[in-house]
Scaffold this motif. Structure first.
Motif, PDB file in Angstrom:
ATOM      1  N   ALA A   7       0.849  -1.198   0.000  1.00  0.00           N
ATOM      2  CA  ALA A   7       0.000   0.000   0.000  1.00  0.00           C
ATOM      3  C   ALA A   7       0.880   1.242   0.000  1.00  0.00           C
ATOM      4  CB  ALA A   7      -0.938  -0.016   1.204  1.00  0.00           C
ATOM      5  N   VAL A   8       1.438   1.535  -1.154  1.00  0.00           N
ATOM      6  CA  VAL A   8       2.337   2.686  -1.294  1.00  0.00           C
ATOM      7  C   VAL A   8       1.544   3.877  -1.841  1.00  0.00           C
ATOM      8  CG1 VAL A   8       4.355   1.237  -1.660  1.00  0.00           C
ATOM      9  CG2 VAL A   8       3.003   1.968  -3.622  1.00  0.00           C
ATOM     10  N   PRO A   9       1.938   5.094  -1.521  1.00  0.00           N
ATOM     11  CA  PRO A   9       1.235   6.259  -2.070  1.00  0.00           C
ATOM     12  C   PRO A   9       1.224   6.234  -3.601  1.00  0.00           C
ATOM     13  CG  PRO A   9       2.681   6.922  -0.276  1.00  0.00           C
ATOM     14  CD  PRO A   9       2.977   5.472  -0.546  1.00  0.00           C
ATOM     15  N   GLY A  10       0.055   6.483  -4.167  1.00  0.00           N
ATOM     16  CA  GLY A  10      -0.107   6.495  -5.612  1.00  0.00           C
ATOM     17  C   GLY A  10      -0.638   5.203  -6.186  1.00  0.00           C
ATOM     18  N   CYS A  11      -0.783   4.142  -5.375  1.00  0.00           N
ATOM     19  CA  CYS A  11      -1.215   2.855  -5.909  1.00  0.00           C
ATOM     20  C   CYS A  11      -2.740   2.797  -6.031  1.00  0.00           C
ATOM     21  CB  CYS A  11      -0.701   1.716  -5.039  1.00  0.00           C
ATOM     22  SG  CYS A  11      -1.527   1.597  -3.434  1.00  0.00           S
ATOM     23  N   ARG A  12      -3.208   1.813  -6.805  1.00  0.00           N
ATOM     24  CA  ARG A  12      -4.636   1.553  -6.937  1.00  0.00           C
ATOM     25  C   ARG A  12      -5.098   0.647  -5.796  1.00  0.00           C
ATOM     26  NH1 ARG A  12      -3.337   1.344 -12.763  1.00  0.00           N
ATOM     27  NH2 ARG A  12      -4.781   2.693 -13.914  1.00  0.00           N
TER      28      ARG A  12
ATOM     29  N   ARG B  51      -8.811  -1.017  -3.587  1.00  0.00           N
ATOM     30  CA  ARG B  51     -10.253  -1.261  -3.527  1.00  0.00           C
ATOM     31  C   ARG B  51     -10.687  -1.050  -2.085  1.00  0.00           C
ATOM     32  NH1 ARG B  51     -13.944  -2.306  -7.584  1.00  0.00           N
ATOM     33  NH2 ARG B  51     -14.690  -4.285  -6.724  1.00  0.00           N
ATOM     34  N   VAL B  52     -11.759  -0.294  -1.906  1.00  0.00           N
ATOM     35  CA  VAL B  52     -12.250   0.006  -0.569  1.00  0.00           C
ATOM     36  C   VAL B  52     -13.764  -0.184  -0.552  1.00  0.00           C
ATOM     37  CG1 VAL B  52     -10.396   1.642  -0.042  1.00  0.00           C
ATOM     38  CG2 VAL B  52     -12.517   2.467  -1.092  1.00  0.00           C
ATOM     39  N   ARG B  53     -14.288  -0.390   0.641  1.00  0.00           N
ATOM     40  CA  ARG B  53     -15.733  -0.486   0.792  1.00  0.00           C
ATOM     41  C   ARG B  53     -16.263   0.903   1.118  1.00  0.00           C
ATOM     42  NH1 ARG B  53     -19.085  -4.502   0.689  1.00  0.00           N
ATOM     43  NH2 ARG B  53     -17.343  -5.969   0.656  1.00  0.00           N
ATOM     44  N   PHE B  54     -17.179   1.359   0.262  1.00  0.00           N
ATOM     45  CA  PHE B  54     -17.715   2.713   0.414  1.00  0.00           C
ATOM     46  C   PHE B  54     -19.227   2.641   0.243  1.00  0.00           C
ATOM     47  CE2 PHE B  54     -18.865   7.002  -0.770  1.00  0.00           C
ATOM     48  CZ  PHE B  54     -18.034   7.787   0.008  1.00  0.00           C
ATOM     49  N   ALA B  55     -19.959   3.062   1.271  1.00  0.00           N
ATOM     50  CA  ALA B  55     -21.427   3.042   1.255  1.00  0.00           C
ATOM     51  C   ALA B  55     -21.955   1.651   0.934  1.00  0.00           C
ATOM     52  CB  ALA B  55     -21.976   4.068   0.269  1.00  0.00           C
ATOM     53  N   GLY B  56     -21.286   0.622   1.477  1.00  0.00           N
ATOM     54  CA  GLY B  56     -21.749  -0.737   1.305  1.00  0.00           C
ATOM     55  C   GLY B  56     -21.312  -1.416   0.031  1.00  0.00           C
ATOM     56  N   GLN B  57     -20.531  -0.749  -0.802  1.00  0.00           N
ATOM     57  CA  GLN B  57     -20.081  -1.334  -2.059  1.00  0.00           C
ATOM     58  C   GLN B  57     -18.563  -1.241  -2.171  1.00  0.00           C
ATOM     59  OE1 GLN B  57     -22.175   0.764  -5.134  1.00  0.00           O
ATOM     60  NE2 GLN B  57     -23.982  -0.546  -4.982  1.00  0.00           N
ATOM     61  N   LEU B  58     -17.983  -2.182  -2.914  1.00  0.00           N
ATOM     62  CA  LEU B  58     -16.556  -2.121  -3.202  1.00  0.00           C
ATOM     63  C   LEU B  58     -16.325  -1.207  -4.402  1.00  0.00           C
ATOM     64  CD1 LEU B  58     -15.292  -5.792  -2.745  1.00  0.00           C
ATOM     65  CD2 LEU B  58     -14.696  -3.789  -1.371  1.00  0.00           C
ATOM     66  N   VAL B  59     -15.488  -0.214  -4.243  1.00  0.00           N
ATOM     67  CA  VAL B  59     -15.201   0.745  -5.312  1.00  0.00           C
ATOM     68  C   VAL B  59     -13.693   0.887  -5.456  1.00  0.00           C
ATOM     69  CG1 VAL B  59     -17.359   2.020  -4.965  1.00  0.00           C
ATOM     70  CG2 VAL B  59     -15.300   2.712  -3.727  1.00  0.00           C
ATOM     71  N   ASP B  60     -13.286   1.356  -6.632  1.00  0.00           N
ATOM     72  CA  ASP B  60     -11.873   1.615  -6.884  1.00  0.00           C
ATOM     73  C   ASP B  60     -11.472   2.957  -6.292  1.00  0.00           C
ATOM     74  OD1 ASP B  60     -11.432  -0.745  -8.369  1.00  0.00           O
ATOM     75  OD2 ASP B  60     -12.378   0.181 -10.118  1.00  0.00           O
ATOM     76  N   GLY B  61     -10.189   3.106  -6.076  1.00  0.00           N
ATOM     77  CA  GLY B  61      -9.678   4.365  -5.572  1.00  0.00           C
ATOM     78  C   GLY B  61      -8.166   4.428  -5.696  1.00  0.00           C
TER      79      GLY B  61
ATOM     80  N   LYS C 239     -14.251   4.642  14.595  1.00  0.00           N
ATOM     81  CA  LYS C 239     -13.475   3.545  14.057  1.00  0.00           C
ATOM     82  C   LYS C 239     -13.419   3.615  12.536  1.00  0.00           C
ATOM     83  CE  LYS C 239     -13.102  -1.485  14.319  1.00  0.00           C
ATOM     84  NZ  LYS C 239     -13.724  -2.733  14.861  1.00  0.00           N
ATOM     85  N   LEU C 240     -12.249   3.319  11.982  1.00  0.00           N
ATOM     86  CA  LEU C 240     -12.052   3.359  10.539  1.00  0.00           C
ATOM     87  C   LEU C 240     -12.145   1.965   9.944  1.00  0.00           C
ATOM     88  CD1 LEU C 240      -8.992   5.795  10.224  1.00  0.00           C
ATOM     89  CD2 LEU C 240     -11.422   6.347   9.982  1.00  0.00           C
ATOM     90  N   ALA C 241     -12.607   1.909   8.707  1.00  0.00           N
ATOM     91  CA  ALA C 241     -12.617   0.647   7.966  1.00  0.00           C
ATOM     92  C   ALA C 241     -11.232   0.391   7.387  1.00  0.00           C
ATOM     93  CB  ALA C 241     -13.655   0.706   6.849  1.00  0.00           C
ATOM     94  N   PHE C 242     -10.966  -0.894   7.092  1.00  0.00           N
ATOM     95  CA  PHE C 242      -9.690  -1.273   6.495  1.00  0.00           C
ATOM     96  C   PHE C 242      -9.781  -1.230   4.970  1.00  0.00           C
ATOM     97  CE2 PHE C 242      -9.061  -3.091  10.686  1.00  0.00           C
ATOM     98  CZ  PHE C 242      -7.697  -2.914  10.901  1.00  0.00           C
ATOM     99  N   LEU C 243      -8.630  -1.033   4.329  1.00  0.00           N
ATOM    100  CA  LEU C 243      -8.551  -1.225   2.884  1.00  0.00           C
ATOM    101  C   LEU C 243      -8.939  -2.657   2.553  1.00  0.00           C
ATOM    102  CD1 LEU C 243      -5.106   0.445   1.982  1.00  0.00           C
ATOM    103  CD2 LEU C 243      -7.369   1.473   1.816  1.00  0.00           C
ATOM    104  N   ASP C 244      -9.699  -2.841   1.505  1.00  0.00           N
ATOM    105  CA  ASP C 244     -10.076  -4.193   1.121  1.00  0.00           C
ATOM    106  C   ASP C 244      -8.903  -4.917   0.464  1.00  0.00           C
ATOM    107  OD1 ASP C 244     -12.567  -6.060   0.727  1.00  0.00           O
ATOM    108  OD2 ASP C 244     -11.478  -6.085  -1.192  1.00  0.00           O
ATOM    109  N   ARG C 245      -8.266  -4.265  -0.492  1.00  0.00           N
ATOM    110  CA  ARG C 245      -7.079  -4.851  -1.120  1.00  0.00           C
ATOM    111  C   ARG C 245      -6.358  -3.784  -1.933  1.00  0.00           C
ATOM    112  NH1 ARG C 245     -11.228  -7.215  -4.303  1.00  0.00           N
ATOM    113  NH2 ARG C 245     -11.168  -6.647  -6.517  1.00  0.00           N
ATOM    114  N   VAL C 246      -5.132  -4.109  -2.261  1.00  0.00           N
ATOM    115  CA  VAL C 246      -4.334  -3.280  -3.170  1.00  0.00           C
ATOM    116  C   VAL C 246      -4.421  -3.903  -4.556  1.00  0.00           C
ATOM    117  CG1 VAL C 246      -2.025  -2.450  -3.748  1.00  0.00           C
ATOM    118  CG2 VAL C 246      -2.786  -2.463  -1.367  1.00  0.00           C
TER     119      VAL C 246
END
Length: 701
Positions: free
Chosen positions: A79-84, A86-96, A110-117
């Motif tokens: 999880a480096v700055p600038g990478c793509r 996937r996160v859960r946002f409003a109940g859905q998995l979205v890119d970021g 409490k914060l949610a975790f990143l779903d994946r890189v």
């Protein structure tokens, strides 16, 4: 040359605003744990900088900010700055995109975790993020919209290939050809010494402008810095790429264009991102190329409408490159045969210096231009009457063929006869069924020419009668390129006729006798230059209801006339327009700077761009009215309209309306911020009616 610029003039931020951290809802675990006991399947945050600030790929204005997430321990390395991500946002998995990592968050829950890189490749480095943020702020758009334009879609196979070795710095190129231009050598010297210098370059007729751009890029690359050269279309791209390859070497230059295909496009873009190449040439999408240590940004023919991106937030290449040059303390070069009012403003403000030749050099390079009015004399030659050519144009074409050279014919419309009107009163001819415009489709049926047909519904019109005067006669409003080619073929028997237009655009033609009929912008380059250029139906270009009609007409005429041999070599240009018009005078004297200064002065007086900044709001009447009611205007703000666009019913109502919001240039950033805030409130209310908001639109009338 001065590299500084008053902030009130161009509104360029010295430093892009820092992204604002905002909360993201945490995912709830299905099972509660005892104090001190770790829940089954729970993740641990990363040991260092566990908070990731993420831009989600959602084009809603009220979500145009960063959101905080926790980086799980298993993604700490990737999880480096600038990478793509996937996160859960409003109940859905979205890119970021992960913008940065920090130790703490301002969010108190409490914060949610990143779903994946998705990929550990840092495709959004800080410099590119700053550029995209500045462009979004300039046009009142969202960062996610700009990122879609700036970063191509990921291709896993291309990304997994080993990176290319950086190309060696080329030798300094020979730049003596720039000595023909005043301030030309000084500009190239500034590039070689890595000093910021901004210039508006007016190329000479017949100039090998791809080679000159390549020399400017080579001067920068020789010092270890990068260059981005943006051209309107693929024909220009091919020429500039070949010139750059000859100057800096094949390995040091890459061409970026949307039609490459996903894998090759991403592969070349990664080569730029990883620093393998120093020089980037491309069409519109290349304006965001993440070149390392940029020293030069150049745009050729900035008046071409292909430089305006049709996707939100509708950025223009010239303005994006200007922002990038200002932020990176690099040089900007705006080149072309003609000059736009926007480029003239750069010169008059002192932000850029003009690079142009003296009058003696210009006269030796320019062809001889002869204007003829619409009511020209063709009585002396019957063949000229058949070909719709004045006698002087007919003779110019004959002289070109006698000199074993081709002749160029520019026609404002493609097709056979694009428009028809009553032969008696000139009322436009319309279909009786759907009121669409009538046109001649061309060709024959059972040995007879096909009758006029509607361009909307296709129904033939075999019994036309004018609704205004009752006449049954039709005349051509504008004769298209195909019909013109037929007529010229009959007037010059034995001379081959070639066409270049929408169906097939020729890149070049041999330097032997031929008639080359083309539409504006599709002029092929002739080996050794054309002997003559015939610019027909000038009134069709000048008579358009468009703020930029004169500027656009001169740009297209000069682009065609620049392909003609100098007057000393017999080159002639015949333009079908009245000699007293300012546009014609600028072409005769080959003085686009004078015409651009006139255009800018008139727009200042009338309050049009670029002297002012404008925003266009289009949509349904209710949507436009709602946004305008919620739009706080700067002190100089003024709303023009709304006015109906498109079809209007019998009561004068329209399905769509457009309003223009005008402010002084100094308050351009305030207008963009107000537009963005109003759009954010509208999105937050979940408004369903679509609306189109565009700052600095090309079409105002």
């Amino acid at each position: 040359m001065s590299s500084s610029e008053p902030a009130a003039l161009w509104d360029l931020p010295e430093k892009p605003p820092a992204p604002q951290a905002a909360p993201s809802r945490a995912r709830k675990t299905s099972k509660t744990s005892k104090p001190g006991e770790k829940a089954k399947g729970a993740q641990s945050p990363a040991p260092e900088r566990p908070v990731a600030r993420v831009v989600v790929d959602i084009p809603l204005a009220h979500l145009d900010r960063t959101f905080d997430y926790l980086v799980p321990e298993k993604l700490h390395e990737t999880a480096v700055p600038g990478c793509r991500v996937r996160v859960r946002f409003a109940g859905q998995l979205v890119d970021g995109y992960l913008i940065e990592r920090g130790e703490t968050s301002d969010y108190g829950s409490k914060l949610a975790f990143l779903d994946r890189v998705t990929s550990a490749e840092p495709v959004l480095p800080p410099s590119l993020h700053a550029v995209c943020r500045a462009v979004a702020d300039r046009y009142g758009g969202t960062l996610s919209d700009v990122l879609r334009l700036a970063i191509p879609p990921r291709h896993a196979k291309a990304e997994g290939e080993p990176p290319l070795a950086p190309a060696a710095a080329p030798a300094a190129p020979d730049t003596t050809a720039w000595a023909r231009y005043q301030r030309g050598p000084a500009f190239l010297e500034a590039l070689a010494e890595a000093k910021p210098a901004n210039a508006v370059w007016q190329a000479l007729p017949g100039e090998d402008w791809p080679r000159r751009l390549a020399e400017a890029a080579g001067a920068v690359a020789a010092g270890g810095r990068g260059a981005v050269l943006v051209v309107p279309d693929h024909r220009d791209l091919t020429r500039v790429h070949e010139a750059c390859a000859a100057v800096v070497g094949e390995d040091a230059v890459v061409a970026l264009i949307a039609g490459l295909g996903p894998a090759e496009r991403y592969r070349r873009w990664l080569a730029v991102l990883r620093g393998a190449v120093r020089v980037v040439v491309g069409t519109r999408a290349a304006m965001f190329a993440p070149v390392h240590d940029p020293g030069l940004f150049a745009v050729w023919d900035d008046g071409d409408d292909l430089h305006l991106d049709p996707h939100a937030p509708y950025p223009h290449v010239r303005d994006v490159l200007m922002d990038r040059a200002h932020a990176a303390k690099a040089s900007l070069l705006v080149g072309g045969f003609a000059r736009t009012a926007e480029a003239q403003l750069l010169v008059e403000s002192g932000w850029a210096a003009p690079v142009l030749a003296d009058r003696a050099t210009l006269r030796s390079a320019a062809p001889r231009v002869t204007p003829v009015g619409e009511d020209f004399d063709v009585a002396r030659d019957e063949a000229a009457r058949v070909a719709r050519l004045p006698a002087v144009a007919f003779e110019a074409a004959r002289q070109a063929f006698a000199a074993d050279l081709p002749a160029l014919v520019q026609v404002p419309r493609r097709g056979y006869v694009p428009g028809l009107a009553c032969g008696n009163c000139r009322t436009p001819a319309h279909c009786r069924r759907c009121a669409g415009p009538l046109a001649l489709p061309g060709g024959s049926l059972d040995g007879q020419p096909k009758p006029p047909a509607c361009r909307w519904c296709g129904v033939p019109e075999t019994a036309f009668r004018c609704t205004a005067c009752g006449s049954v006669r039709l005349r051509a409003v504008i004769v298209g390129a195909k019909r013109t080619a037929e007529e010229l073929g009959r007037a010059f028997p034995g001379v081959p006729v070639r066409t270049s237009g929408a169906a097939e655009v020729l890149a070049s033609v041999p330097g032997r006798p031929a008639l080359v009929v083309c539409t504006p912008g599709a002029e092929p380059v002739a080996e050794g230059g054309y002997g003559a250029a015939l610019l027909l139906d000038g009134w069709a270009l000048l008579g358009r209801q468009d703020l930029r009609a004169g500027e656009e007409t001169l740009r297209r005429w000069m682009a065609a006339a620049a392909l003609v041999r100098p007057a000393a070599g017999g080159g002639r240009v015949i333009v079908g327009a009245e000699a007293g018009l300012a546009v014609v005078q600028a072409l005769v004297r080959w003085d686009p700077a004078w015409h651009a200064a006139q255009e800018l002065a008139e727009r200042r007086e009338l309050g049009f761009p670029p002297a002012m900044r404008m925003a266009s709001v289009e949509g349904s009447p209710d949507a436009v009215a709602g946004l305008l009611d919620d739009l706080p205007l700067p002190e100089s703000g003024e709303v023009l309209g709304p006015v109906p666009i498109g079809e209007v019913d019998e009561e004068g109502n329209a399905d769509r309306e457009r309003a223009l919001v005008r402010v002084s240039r100094a308050e351009g950033r305030a207008l963009a911020a107000s537009i963005h805030a109003a759009a954010a409130r509208r999105d937050a209310r979940k408004a369903t009616e679509p609306i189109r908001i565009q700052l600095d639109p090309l079409e105002l009338i």
